[in-house]
Motif scaffolding. Sequence first.
Motif, PDB file in Angstrom:
ATOM      1  N   CYS A 181      -7.456 -20.756   5.779  1.00 42.05           N
ATOM      2  CA  CYS A 181      -7.625 -19.948   4.572  1.00 42.05           C
ATOM      3  C   CYS A 181      -6.339 -19.946   3.748  1.00 42.05           C
ATOM      4  N   GLY A 182      -5.199 -19.818   4.412  1.00 35.49           N
ATOM      5  CA  GLY A 182      -3.928 -19.835   3.694  1.00 35.49           C
ATOM      6  C   GLY A 182      -3.682 -21.146   2.982  1.00 35.49           C
ATOM      7  N   LEU A 183      -3.998 -22.258   3.647  1.00 32.89           N
ATOM      8  CA  LEU A 183      -3.805 -23.567   3.027  1.00 32.89           C
ATOM      9  C   LEU A 183      -4.791 -23.804   1.886  1.00 32.89           C
ATOM     10  N   SER A 184      -6.013 -23.296   2.025  1.00 37.12           N
ATOM     11  CA  SER A 184      -7.032 -23.522   1.000  1.00 37.12           C
ATOM     12  C   SER A 184      -6.736 -22.778  -0.288  1.00 37.12           C
ATOM     13  N   LEU A 185      -5.974 -21.678  -0.197  1.00 32.79           N
ATOM     14  CA  LEU A 185      -5.736 -20.836  -1.363  1.00 32.79           C
ATOM     15  C   LEU A 185      -4.388 -21.116  -2.019  1.00 32.79           C
ATOM     16  N   MET A 186      -3.915 -22.342  -1.908  1.00 33.15           N
ATOM     17  CA  MET A 186      -2.625 -22.696  -2.506  1.00 33.15           C
ATOM     18  C   MET A 186      -2.770 -23.557  -3.766  1.00 33.15           C
ATOM     19  N   SER A 187      -3.962 -24.093  -4.025  1.00 34.15           N
ATOM     20  CA  SER A 187      -4.119 -25.069  -5.105  1.00 34.15           C
ATOM     21  C   SER A 187      -4.185 -24.394  -6.470  1.00 34.15           C
ATOM     22  N   LYS A 188      -3.538 -25.003  -7.452  1.00 35.07           N
ATOM     23  CA  LYS A 188      -3.544 -24.526  -8.844  1.00 35.07           C
ATOM     24  C   LYS A 188      -4.155 -25.616  -9.726  1.00 35.07           C
ATOM     25  N   ALA A 189      -4.894 -25.182 -10.753  1.00 34.15           N
ATOM     26  CA  ALA A 189      -5.427 -26.183 -11.683  1.00 34.15           C
ATOM     27  C   ALA A 189      -6.008 -25.542 -12.926  1.00 34.15           C
ATOM     28  N   SER A 190      -7.254 -25.056 -12.855  1.00 35.30           N
ATOM     29  CA  SER A 190      -8.021 -24.738 -14.064  1.00 35.30           C
ATOM     30  C   SER A 190      -7.427 -23.591 -14.867  1.00 35.30           C
ATOM     31  N   VAL A 191      -7.093 -22.481 -14.223  1.00 36.72           N
ATOM     32  CA  VAL A 191      -6.527 -21.335 -14.954  1.00 36.72           C
ATOM     33  C   VAL A 191      -5.176 -21.701 -15.551  1.00 36.72           C
ATOM     34  N   GLN A 192      -4.377 -22.454 -14.805  1.00 37.14           N
ATOM     35  CA  GLN A 192      -3.063 -22.864 -15.313  1.00 37.14           C
ATOM     36  C   GLN A 192      -3.215 -23.770 -16.534  1.00 37.14           C
ATOM     37  N   ALA A 193      -4.197 -24.655 -16.496  1.00 37.63           N
ATOM     38  CA  ALA A 193      -4.411 -25.542 -17.647  1.00 37.63           C
ATOM     39  C   ALA A 193      -4.934 -24.779 -18.852  1.00 37.63           C
ATOM     40  N   ALA A 194      -5.753 -23.751 -18.609  1.00 39.72           N
ATOM     41  CA  ALA A 194      -6.343 -23.006 -19.718  1.00 39.72           C
ATOM     42  C   ALA A 194      -5.362 -22.027 -20.353  1.00 39.72           C
ATOM     43  N   PRO A 227      14.704 -17.615 -29.215  1.00 36.71           N
ATOM     44  CA  PRO A 227      14.524 -18.216 -27.880  1.00 36.71           C
ATOM     45  C   PRO A 227      13.076 -18.296 -27.419  1.00 36.71           C
ATOM     46  N   GLU A 228      12.144 -17.660 -28.123  1.00 38.07           N
ATOM     47  CA  GLU A 228      10.773 -17.588 -27.622  1.00 38.07           C
ATOM     48  C   GLU A 228      10.120 -18.962 -27.454  1.00 38.07           C
ATOM     49  N   PRO A 229      10.277 -19.915 -28.401  1.00 39.52           N
ATOM     50  CA  PRO A 229       9.694 -21.245 -28.151  1.00 39.52           C
ATOM     51  C   PRO A 229      10.214 -21.904 -26.883  1.00 39.52           C
ATOM     52  N   GLY A 230      11.495 -21.681 -26.559  1.00 40.97           N
ATOM     53  CA  GLY A 230      12.035 -22.232 -25.317  1.00 40.97           C
ATOM     54  C   GLY A 230      11.414 -21.601 -24.090  1.00 40.97           C
ATOM     55  N   TYR A 231      11.228 -20.284 -24.122  1.00 40.70           N
ATOM     56  CA  TYR A 231      10.564 -19.614 -23.003  1.00 40.70           C
ATOM     57  C   TYR A 231       9.133 -20.113 -22.829  1.00 40.70           C
ATOM     58  N   ALA A 232       8.427 -20.248 -23.949  1.00 41.22           N
ATOM     59  CA  ALA A 232       7.040 -20.702 -23.878  1.00 41.22           C
ATOM     60  C   ALA A 232       6.949 -22.131 -23.351  1.00 41.22           C
ATOM     61  N   THR A 233       7.930 -22.975 -23.705  1.00 34.75           N
ATOM     62  CA  THR A 233       7.943 -24.350 -23.191  1.00 34.75           C
ATOM     63  C   THR A 233       8.141 -24.362 -21.681  1.00 34.75           C
ATOM     64  N   ILE A 234       9.009 -23.482 -21.173  1.00 37.19           N
ATOM     65  CA  ILE A 234       9.212 -23.389 -19.721  1.00 37.19           C
ATOM     66  C   ILE A 234       7.936 -22.941 -19.026  1.00 37.19           C
ATOM     67  N   VAL A 235       7.239 -21.972 -19.614  1.00 34.07           N
ATOM     68  CA  VAL A 235       5.986 -21.499 -19.030  1.00 34.07           C
ATOM     69  C   VAL A 235       4.967 -22.639 -18.950  1.00 34.07           C
ATOM     70  N   ALA A 236       4.792 -23.381 -20.048  1.00 31.22           N
ATOM     71  CA  ALA A 236       3.829 -24.487 -20.049  1.00 31.22           C
ATOM     72  C   ALA A 236       4.229 -25.578 -19.061  1.00 31.22           C
ATOM     73  N   LEU A 237       5.534 -25.876 -18.995  1.00 32.08           N
ATOM     74  CA  LEU A 237       6.017 -26.918 -18.091  1.00 32.08           C
ATOM     75  C   LEU A 237       5.757 -26.553 -16.635  1.00 32.08           C
ATOM     76  N   ILE A 238       6.077 -25.326 -16.257  1.00 36.38           N
ATOM     77  CA  ILE A 238       5.898 -24.923 -14.855  1.00 36.38           C
ATOM     78  C   ILE A 238       4.418 -24.853 -14.501  1.00 36.38           C
ATOM     79  N   CYS A 239       3.569 -24.477 -15.456  1.00 37.59           N
ATOM     80  CA  CYS A 239       2.129 -24.484 -15.192  1.00 37.59           C
ATOM     81  C   CYS A 239       1.636 -25.903 -14.901  1.00 37.59           C
ATOM     82  N   VAL A 240       2.076 -26.871 -15.682  1.00 34.96           N
ATOM     83  CA  VAL A 240       1.692 -28.261 -15.436  1.00 34.96           C
ATOM     84  C   VAL A 240       2.250 -28.744 -14.098  1.00 34.96           C
ATOM     85  N   MET A 241       3.491 -28.390 -13.803  1.00 32.70           N
ATOM     86  CA  MET A 241       4.088 -28.781 -12.520  1.00 32.70           C
ATOM     87  C   MET A 241       3.338 -28.174 -11.347  1.00 32.70           C
TER      88      MET A 241
END
Length: 615
Positions: A496-509, A524-538
Amino acid sequence: MDGSEGSQKSVDGEVREGSFRLLESSRPGYDSVSSEEHHLPSILRSTSSGPRDSLSISTPKKTKFKEHPTSIPSDHHASFAYRDDEDIKNSWWYLLCTKCRQKETGPGWEPTFWQSVCPYPFCPTYRHVARVFALLLLVILAWGVVYAILGKESAPGGQLFDIAILCICAHIGGWFFRMIALPPLVGMLLVGIVFRNVGFIEIHSPYNELVSVLRKIALVNILIRAGLDLDSEAMKRLWLTVLKIGLLPWILECGIVLVLTHYFLGLPWMWGLLLGSIVAAVSPAVVVPCLFRLRNKGYGVAKGIPTLIIAISGIDDAASVAAFGIIHSIMFSSNSLYFEVLLGLLSIVVGILFGILWGVLASYIPEKDDPFVVPLRILILLGGGLISVLGSDLVGLGGAGPLGCIAAAFLSVYAWTKQGWDVEDNPVATAFEIFWMIFEPILFSLTGAQIKISEMDPNITGIGAAILITAIVLRIIFTILVAFGASLNLKEKIFCGLSLMSKASVQAALGPVALEIVRGRDGPEPGYATIVALICVMSILLSAPVGAILIIFTGSKLLTKTEVPVVPDGWRRSARPSLRDISITDDFSMCGDSIITQRQSMVTEQPKWDHREGD
């Protein structure tokens, strides 16, 4: 003579082709194909004639072998030929062809010349080719209509045309990743990244608004599917376990991301909290296909572990999207903090009330025996979800829409089941699965197109990856600890712990939403938003393939195997099975004889009480 003997010696050195039979009992094509059709030499020579559904196979012909000067007996020739057939069947190109070839179900038809032009297994079935051609024809027709309306924007070189080509290529990339047993969404995401960084596409105004609307429609599809997959019977029995495993690890992961991104990446607390609420979501898009594979082999079905995991992921997604909406409203509003907090609480109440109202409405309108009940229910549920998400953003109650979507879908499927619909064959759920097949490449390719590698800071990328790995590992450990008392053994808790580690649809949306809002602003807000989008993709790139591999390879080691499920016939069963095929049975600690319990969609093995023994 039995064909499995490998060879048959006959008069004048004649050997029947029927002795060189494939090892499979049926050809990977239509399920109803007879084993008499399995003559590898005749298939490879394309001698099959007539449509497959007729299953008319000619009498095995006699093939003469020339006598070798050394007068090797004819049965030796037969064994050599059989060995050649085995070499062909085990060759890499033969395995690749059978892997790429889709398995069809039900009776089929094909032209009499098809096997001569497209022999098995090197070419797809006629049904598959006709389906692809029909889809291609529909795409061309749709493009022609759009071109007639919009003109040069939809012509080659126009922004809309580029977006369409991106989505088509993303679908192809997803197909390739599916062939190598990895989540197709990873391939779609990578296609978007490649297109952006080689200069094939760069989305700009006014199409940024179109991309935002497409992302919201995809989010509505995700939320409604999550609600439709919640089993009411499972929720009644396991509600405490679902809430405990669904919310407590979510809170922990969100908090870890919040703290680590604040101190190591310099994100303000609210930006870190926004990122944490997105990253903590679990992706059913990765988990569900892997659970299907394990379900088909009978792993974990006795305790309903796959059903438990999908229920947890639904609650988890609801928490993430609702929290994101509230935090998003607080961050980008000019009102006071206290007012926004009260507005967030009001969003929760309004969302749940709207979901209840719309769920009840969809339960009784249209009337259950109406001949158009299926399309009307699909449209009512889809329209309610769209107005819930889009309308809540319009009135400033960002967290209400997602909660309304899930609540309406859950109450609807609960009422439809009580009215006589088979919970294991819900055509509305099938329709939203088809919608997801359309919007999945759109969502992930457009999300990948937000990332420009040349503008990425290697230091931020490395720290972000370390933060994600730390948060995921700690979540897995905490999930195992929280699962104690849930009638699961240690191996099942680990799974159960391993199954609940995957990220995808919510992060992309949700990942690029903040970037769309602050694009063009100073500070600085565009820079913060870029970090948020980057980490979501990662988070998608790091967790989705690893999570899928772990589920597949650890499921057979950590879960108990029961009888192989028996999937009933039906139009939905022949296409995309539902998680409701998975049964939930009580976990008995008693040992004794076993009985096989037959359900409509499952065969499970349950312990039987032995009355001859004491407690």
